[in-house]
Design a protein around this motif. Structure first.
Motif, PDB file in Angstrom:
ATOM      1  N   LYS A 142       3.676   3.838  -9.809  1.00 21.09           N
ATOM      2  CA  LYS A 142       2.241   3.895 -10.119  1.00 21.09           C
ATOM      3  C   LYS A 142       1.541   4.979  -9.301  1.00 21.09           C
ATOM      4  CE  LYS A 142       1.676  -0.948 -11.461  1.00 21.09           C
ATOM      5  NZ  LYS A 142       1.024  -2.256 -11.126  1.00 21.09           N
ATOM      6  N   ALA A 143       2.063   5.255  -8.102  1.00 24.86           N
ATOM      7  CA  ALA A 143       1.471   6.272  -7.231  1.00 24.86           C
ATOM      8  C   ALA A 143       1.913   7.676  -7.609  1.00 24.86           C
ATOM      9  CB  ALA A 143       1.826   5.985  -5.780  1.00 24.86           C
TER      10      ALA A 143
ATOM     11  N   ASP B  83       0.850  -1.199   0.000  1.00 26.69           N
ATOM     12  CA  ASP B  83       0.000   0.000   0.000  1.00 26.69           C
ATOM     13  C   ASP B  83       0.882   1.244   0.000  1.00 26.69           C
ATOM     14  OD1 ASP B  83      -2.501  -1.397   0.188  1.00 26.69           O
ATOM     15  OD2 ASP B  83      -2.034  -1.802   2.282  1.00 26.69           O
ATOM     16  N   VAL B  84       0.541   2.193  -0.875  1.00 25.09           N
ATOM     17  CA  VAL B  84       1.265   3.471  -0.948  1.00 25.09           C
ATOM     18  C   VAL B  84       0.262   4.603  -0.758  1.00 25.09           C
ATOM     19  CG1 VAL B  84       2.702   4.983  -2.349  1.00 25.09           C
ATOM     20  CG2 VAL B  84       2.978   2.497  -2.533  1.00 25.09           C
ATOM     21  N   LYS B  85       0.533   5.466   0.221  1.00 21.68           N
ATOM     22  CA  LYS B  85      -0.347   6.606   0.493  1.00 21.68           C
ATOM     23  C   LYS B  85       0.480   7.892   0.449  1.00 21.68           C
ATOM     24  CE  LYS B  85      -1.819   7.256   4.708  1.00 21.68           C
ATOM     25  NZ  LYS B  85      -2.552   7.123   5.987  1.00 21.68           N
ATOM     26  N   TYR B  86      -0.036   8.891  -0.275  1.00 22.82           N
ATOM     27  CA  TYR B  86       0.670  10.181  -0.398  1.00 22.82           C
ATOM     28  C   TYR B  86       0.026  11.178   0.548  1.00 22.82           C
ATOM     29  CZ  TYR B  86       2.822  14.314  -2.504  1.00 22.82           C
ATOM     30  OH  TYR B  86       3.534  15.465  -2.719  1.00 22.82           O
TER      31      TYR B  86
ATOM     32  N   PHE C  16       5.519   9.957   0.509  1.00 20.32           N
ATOM     33  CA  PHE C  16       4.918   8.686   0.098  1.00 20.32           C
ATOM     34  C   PHE C  16       5.146   7.655   1.216  1.00 20.32           C
ATOM     35  CE2 PHE C  16       5.475  10.881  -3.887  1.00 20.32           C
ATOM     36  CZ  PHE C  16       4.367  10.506  -4.648  1.00 20.32           C
TER      37      PHE C  16
END
Length: 416
Positions: free
Chosen positions: A396-397, A348-351, A356
């Motif tokens: 991708k993020a 999981d990647v959250k900005y 990031f």
């Protein structure tokens, strides 16, 4: 005090950390790495004990822990594995994951073991990473965390034969006469406040007899001792339905008990039931015959538990039925077996706030294994992130060159 439901948290031990060291003996040139591996963390293991009948031991034990594994040592010595924490529970104990409701397992046999939380793997020392290309690695691994979870223990008494009936019909007297159980006996309701189990030995046959707290009218709705003890009759193969011949209306009391069984679980009405009319020595034989006639050709045994009248005939019938009735298996479709080891590769990647944040089970596993005091260890962690697909997930993020990336508190700049 009888305790049949408890919720506890279990913490398996962490694996010991691997050691980074090198041989320093005199006259040994280029001695090479000598750091040993860490030991395995201790697991939490439940063990069946036929001598226990309650979960009282866990009433004030809300946090159960196992020891950590020993760290690796120099000179190639590995750390010792930690001892498992073995906890004895009564037969019939079911263990659930409290958060998910999933069934972890069930204890049904004496000395049966069930690993509820597995201890962490020990970290590898630098001697384990030596290769022809890197003969002197300057890094080692930390040990893995042990499994941690909140669990619910639910005890369902395991018995072949269960005694049913209103309070004070003579169930406790009967079990004290037939078995090795010694329940409290008195002439007032609810003398029995917990299930009593006794082993009956008769004509080379052994079976477990359960004296259950008296069921009263509307027990299925919580009256009296309520639903708390009704669940303990679900696995009995045979019911001995005891009725007091000295009661004003014995047949009506018999009907009330069956109504409560049906309200709780209709399947229980299909279970083999032998009617036992007790206290025959307390009334005239003519009165006994009148009461027997009210049961209309049902299978009836007239006894006196106190004076041992009719007990042999009753026991003969019980062992014949037990030879022909298999053990009751309760299938609970609302629960599934909980898999303790899940291979979860999710990333999981959250900005957030121009950073990031990367999380994921495998990412956390490698993060915790990494010794960040070693530069080579950090470089190895970076390669592991790429192998796991973290770099692709960041792209991708929308990550770009120079952006800040945070992996469980470890921050670095992304280099394209």
């Amino acid at each position: 005090m009888f305790i049949d439901e408890v919720v506890v948290e279990v913490f398996a031990g962490r694996g010991g950390h691997g050691m980074t060291s090198f041989r320093r003996e005199k006259y040994v040139e280029f001695g090479g790495p000598s750091g040993g591996n860490g030991g395995m963390g201790g697991s939490i293991v439940f063990v069946g004990d036929e001598g226990k009948v309650t979960l009282t031991d866990f009433r004030y034990q809300k946090h159960i822990k196992a020891p950590n594994g020993e760290n690796g040592k120099s000179k190639g010595m590995h750390g010792a594995n930690a001892l498992n924490n073995y906890l004895k529970v009564p037969l019939g104990t079911i263990i659930y994951n409290y958060e998910t409701g999933l069934k972890i397992g069930e204890i049904t046999h004496h000395n049966q073991e069930l690993v509820v939380a597995k201890g962490g793997r020990g970290g590898r020392g630098n001697i384990a990473f030596a290769t022809k290309r890197n003969t002197a690695p300057k890094f080692s691994e930390n040990g893995d965390r042990g499994e941690q979870l909140k669990i619910k223990l639910d005890l369902r008494v395991l018995a072949d034969v269960g005694l049913l009936g209103f309070p004070s019909v003579g169930k406790s007297t009967l079990i004290s006469v037939l078995s090795n159980a010694r329940p409290k006996i008195a002439a007032y309701p609810f003398t029995t406040l917990q299930p009593n189990l006794g082993m009956v030995r008769y004509k080379n046959h052994d079976f477990v007899l359960a004296d259950l707290p008296g069921i009263i009218e509307n027990a299925s709705e919580g009256h009296g001792l309520g639903l708390r003890f009704l669940k303990h009759i679900e696995r009995c193969r045979i019911f001995l339905h005891m009725v007091d011949l000295t009661d004003e209306n014995p047949y009506e009391k018999y009907q009330i008990i069956n109504e409560e069984l049906g309200k709780f679980n209709k399947d229980l009405l299909n279970r083999k039931q032998i009617i036992v009319l007790n206290k025959a020595d307390a009334i005239d034989e003519s009165e006994v015959k009148k009461i027997v006639n009210k049961f209309k050709n049902k299978e009836i045994y007239v006894i006196s538990a106190a004076s041992h009248l009719g007990l042999n005939e009753l026991l003969d019938k019980v062992i014949i039925e037990l030879d022909n009735i298999p053990p009751i298996v309760i299938e609970d479709d609302s629960h599934e077996i909980y898999e303790l080891e899940e291979d979860d590769n999710q990333i999981d990647v959250k900005y957030e706030d121009k950073v990031f944040y990367v999380t994921g089970p495998k990412v956390l596993l490698h993060f915790e294994r990494t010794n960040f005091a070693s530069e080579e260890g950090i470089m190895r962690f970076s390669k592991q992130l790429k192998t796991l697909g973290v770099e692709d997930a960041l792209r991708k993020a929308g990550v770009t060159n120079g952006d800040t990336v945070n992996v469980y508190g470890f921050e670095f700049d992304f280099l394209d």
